[in-house]
Design an enzyme around this catalytic site. Structure first.
Site, PDB file in Angstrom:
ATOM      1  N   GLY A  12       0.864  -1.162   0.000  1.00  0.00           N
ATOM      2  CA  GLY A  12       0.000   0.000   0.000  1.00  0.00           C
ATOM      3  C   GLY A  12       0.904   1.216   0.000  1.00  0.00           C
ATOM      4  N   CYS A  13       0.410   2.432  -0.259  1.00  0.00           N
ATOM      5  CA  CYS A  13       1.350   3.537  -0.422  1.00  0.00           C
ATOM      6  C   CYS A  13       0.704   4.912  -0.338  1.00  0.00           C
ATOM      7  CB  CYS A  13       2.020   3.464  -1.783  1.00  0.00           C
ATOM      8  SG  CYS A  13       2.889   1.939  -2.059  1.00  0.00           S
ATOM      9  N   ALA A  14       1.598   5.909  -0.269  1.00  0.00           N
ATOM     10  CA  ALA A  14       1.214   7.302  -0.441  1.00  0.00           C
ATOM     11  C   ALA A  14       1.966   7.846  -1.643  1.00  0.00           C
ATOM     12  CB  ALA A  14       1.611   8.100   0.797  1.00  0.00           C
ATOM     13  N   ARG A  41       0.530   6.481   5.828  1.00  0.00           N
ATOM     14  CA  ARG A  41       0.255   5.620   4.680  1.00  0.00           C
ATOM     15  C   ARG A  41       1.464   4.757   4.316  1.00  0.00           C
ATOM     16  NH1 ARG A  41      -4.474   6.949   2.136  1.00  0.00           N
ATOM     17  NH2 ARG A  41      -3.894   5.500   0.491  1.00  0.00           N
TER      18      ARG A  41
END
Ligand code: SF4
Ligand code: SF4
Lengths: 374, 501
Positions: A12-14, A41
């Protein structure tokens, strides 16, 4: 644990991106502040930046950024590099000791142009020549990894939180007209620096939040065109697809976006006869280049960047505009942190790209027709 | 002739408490098992003739009938099995090649059942196909390397002819002759309704079905039955049949007694004459000859229709498929060794060819390594039994699948494997008008539509589970599969990881 490339790691990421469309250069502090807002995040296992316009003195040279595990890898790489390129400058990439960035590999950069005689012999253009070089190093030299290979641009990445990565690379000391940032939340990782984002090839850099369900289909499609996916990451695949579509197939960016997030057949059915032909062709020819699964990503190329979601918008993406500045980020907070009073803020629909390019004479209309007000 | 050593294979159990002597079974059984004994005033059966097609069982109004495997056994012997001994009796009696039909019934491993499918959890949301769009449409045909557009976004490249399928399923080749008029009527109409295609097989195209041309693939096989300009131009696509999974390397033979007036007209041969399909095409002895036929057919149809080639899955299938792709075929249909047939020598059916799972994986990998996979479509055939098989076939690299046995089962086939006798009690594999009329095309087509729609729904559910909303993204997506109970070599050929990896 296997290194990335031998195993697929969902993350998952920003993400965040900023461009000044006039081409004015600004310091990397803004992007670092923007991505730092979304600290939660990511989980400290990967952060990175792409900076465009930072090497004006060497703008005609390929700027290779390298990670080396040891001096042997460095030596072997340099042998190949110098046999094929004239190197104008080589140096350690300046870093600063910080508490949170550990186990750094050797990090070098080279400004180089292909040796004319080698280029001629290869019968390739300098881009193809350089891609071959990059693939060669990354797949054949253990412990060496080219993580940036564009001109007048560079990628800076590490295992750590993005704000620490920015501090480590002294990002505030660079000035660019366009910046991308990424904070990573991998579900498991051996903590390899090469696995952090952005992923770069030539002038294309990609930061990505998501997981491609179509990964294997996309990878196999790319392999038919000679791409070697060494990292097994979605970002790598996305970058190569854009390289294929933009550089090798010469598609305008709008159409490339309609390949990776193609309109549904029932939407095509409702189009004008001319559009219908175009999109039917596009979908038939590039069906296996469709990026399927949840994603929001920013793809930067020479002229600007495009931010785009999967066609049913399963990951967040917000865009904002103030004057000639365009901001995109996973969350609105990341924009407002660095742009207090945006003229407009909107949430692009699934599959609708936000294209932000440098202003030129024959300027394209910025694509924001189907926006939803945030 | 000397005494037959064969004993009945099945036993008819009749519950005399239930039997009302209505003689339905007698009228229904084309194998003449049931008869009425006036002296005893009861129905009796000749077990010897029973093939276990279950027609009588289903139609008996009082459910008085049960067919069981005959309890008579030989002294147990792991090597000299029941079938092995009986086949010898049969051949010693007749001196003939053993004939059989439908697909290979031997207990070879079924690799579909050793593969499991992925689903999303947490990191990737699954998609509910009832709420979100889910695309199953595929195009079969040669794809271009890239698109070219002018500055006004007019497409400059010309797309080669394509077949549009609303779901990645087609009805595989079954000729008029091997199956009945009513079976063809049901298949053609279902194909039209479903937005897919059916395949005429090599027996020509009946006049009545020309109206389904847009949903028809016509075959050009070694017998060239029924092939003329109109035949080619009526169809949506042309398929050159080189081989068939049930009998690779073998031709076909429709006995003269089955060549009725109608079949004679459709096949363009005299009534009552044997219809022989030679083993090879006598104008194709090499790959360049195939290229010539492909281009002759393209010329004859003005390059407006895809020309595909169907081959049986054999050892060297990957190299052969690569040759076919380079010879100009728009699609390649590969028929695995479990594919069905209306009649085949039993030994060939049971021993020649390779499983479709391996064939598809090997062909897809070969074409990819040569960088030509995207230029040709692959159709997998040869025992697709359900929607999960389809998902697995596409994940291994197919663009679509052909189904035939499954379609016949939907029409009522009970897999008795007696198609070659022409006495199919279900009106499918027969030309006997009294039997043919048992198959109502009106009902049959609806059953086919139901089957394909049900499978399409299931495919959508599985795609959604994987976090995919377009079947295109499943093509060659072998990461979505895992193997169970296979050797490393088998996993490598299939190009998949083991479960847990
Ligand atoms: S052959 Fe079929 S119809 Fe005849 S008795 Fe056996 S099961 Fe019944
Ligand atoms: S088609 Fe008819 S003869 Fe053939 S297996 Fe099915 S029921 Fe038996």
């Amino acid at each position: 644990m296997l290194k990335e490339g031998y195993v697929r790691i969902p993350s998952g990421c920003a993400i965040s991106g900023i461009i000044d469309r006039t081409g004015r250069l600004f310091s990397g502090q803004s992007i670092a502040d923007s991505i730092a807002t979304m600290h939660d995040r990511s989980n400290g296992l990967g952060g990175g930046f792409a900076a465009y316009g930072i090497y004006p003195d060497f703008k005609d040279y390929f700027a290779f950024h390298m990670f080396y595990d040891d001096l042997i890898a460095k030596q072997e790489t340099e042998n190949i590099l110098k046999a094929n390129y004239i190197v104008a400058l080589e140096e350690k990439i300046p870093t600063r000791k910080t508490a949170h960035i550990k186990n750094a590999p050797l990090i070098y950069r080279y400004f180089a142009i292909p040796r004319p005689e080698k280029l001629k012999l290869s019968e390739l253009d300098e881009n193809e020549f350089t891609i071959k070089f990059v693939f060669n190093i990354n797949s054949n030299i253990p412990g060496a990894y080219v993580f940036s290979s564009g001109k007048n641009m560079g990628v800076f990445k590490a295992v750590g939180y993005p704000e620490d990565v920015a501090n480590f690379y002294k990002l505030e000391s660079y000035k660019g007209y366009m910046w991308l940032a990424h904070g990573r939340f991998p579900t498991n990782t051996p903590g390899w620096w090469g696995g952090a984002h952005p992923f770069n090839l030539l002038n294309i850099s990609v930061v990505h939040n998501g997981e491609l369900s179509s990964y294997d289909t996309n990878r196999k499609y790319l392999e038919e065109f000679g791409y070697i996916c060494t990292l097994q990451t979605d970002t790598e695949v996305a970058a190569y697809i854009f390289d294929l579509l933009l550089r090798r197939h010469g598609l305008p960016i709008e159409l490339a976006c309609k390949v990776v997030a193609s309109p549904l057949w029932k939407q095509v059915e409702r189009m004008s006869p001319k559009e219908k032909i175009l999109y039917t062709n596009l979908k038939i020819i590039y069906g296996r280049a469709l990026l399927n699964g949840p994603f929001s990503m920013i793809i930067a190329y020479e002229d600007g960047f495009v931010a785009i979601n999967d066609r049913i918008k399963l990951r967040p993406l917000t865009a904002a505009k103030k004057g000639d500045m365009i901001y995109v980020a996973s969350e609105e907070s990341a924009v407002r942190q660095v742009c207090k009073n945006p003229e407009s803020v909107w949430i692009p629909r699934g599959g609708e790209p936000v294209i932000a390019e440098l202003i030129r004479d024959n300027e394209k209309e910025m694509y924001s027709t189907k926006e939803v007000t945030a | 002739m000397s005494l037959s050593y064969l004993t009945p294979e099945f036993k008819v159990l009749r519950d005399y408490d239930k039997c009302i002597n209505c003689k339905v079974c007698m009228r229904q059984c084309s194998f003449e098992v049931h008869s009425y004994d006036e002296h005893l005033d009861k129905m009796i059966s000749n077990d010897m003739n029973c093939v276990n097609c279950q027609r009588c069982v289903v139609l008996c109004p009082t459910q008085a009938l049960t067919i069981i495997k005959h309890p008579q056994t030989f002294k147990e012997h792991a090597n000299w099995t029941y079938d092995a001994i009986r086949d010898i009796y049969r051949q010693a009696e007749t001196g003939g090649v053993l004939l059989s039909s439908m697909g290979n019934d031997r207990p070879y491993p079924i690799y579909w059942d050793k593969m499991v499918i992925n689903a999303s959890q947490v990191t990737n949301p699954s998609i509910d196909p009832l709420r979100e769009p889910m695309e199953l449409r595929v195009y079969i045909g040669r794809k271009l390397d890239k698109i070219e557009v002018d500055e006004n976004l007019n497409v400059k490249t010309k797309m080669p002819p394509q077949l549009k399928l609303e779901t990645p399923i087609m009805f595989s080749a079954m000729s008029y002759g091997s199956i009945s008029y009513n079976a063809h009527a049901a298949l053609a109409r279902a194909a039209e309704e479903l937005g897919i295609l059916y395949n005429t097989g090599e027996g020509g195209l009946h006049e009545d079905f020309r109206k389904y041309g847009k949903n028809t693939i016509v075959q050009v096989a070694s017998g060239r039955f029924g092939v003329d300009r109109e035949y080619l131009n009526t169809a949506a696509a042309i398929e050159i049949k080189i081989g068939q999974g049930a009998k690779p390397g073998i031709g076909g033979h429709l006995p003269g007694e089955k060549v009725s007036e109608d079949i004679s007209a459709t096949r363009m041969i005299p009534p009552g004459s044997d219809a022989i399909s030679p083993a090879p095409h006598h104008d194709i002895y090499s790959i360049e000859d195939l290229a010539q036929l492909i281009y002759s057919l393209k010329e004859a149809t003005d390059y407006q229709k895809p020309v595909g080639v169907k081959i049986a899955a054999v050892n060297n299938v990957a190299a052969i498929a690569s040759g076919i792709a380079r010879a100009g075929a728009d699609y390649i249909a590969i028929d695995g060794f479990r594919g069905g047939t209306g009649a085949a020598p039993k030994r060939i059916r049971d021993n020649v060819g390779i499983p479709i799972e391996f064939a598809i994986a090997a062909v897809d990998a070969r074409l990819r390594s040569e960088g030509i996979r995207h230029t040709v479509s692959l159709v997998a055939a040869g025992s697709i039994r359900n929607s999960a098989d389809i998902v697995k076939a596409i994940a291994l690299g197919a663009d679509a699948v052909y189904i035939a046995t499954a379609a016949l089962i939907a029409l009522g086939c009970h897999m008795c494997q007696k198609c070659h006798t022409g006495k199919c009690n279900w009106g499918i594999a027969t030309q006997d008008p009294n039997l043919v009329k048992r198959l109502n095309p009106e009902i049959g087509y609806k059953r086919l539509v139901n089957l394909v729609q049900a499978w399409s729904h299931e495919i959508k559910e599985m795609l959604g589970g994987m976090g995919i909303n377009d079947i295109e993204s499943l093509k060659g997506n072998r990461l979505m599969l895992r193997g169970i109970g296979m050797t490393q070599k088998e996993l490598d050929i299939l190009g998949i990881l083991a479960a847990g990896e």
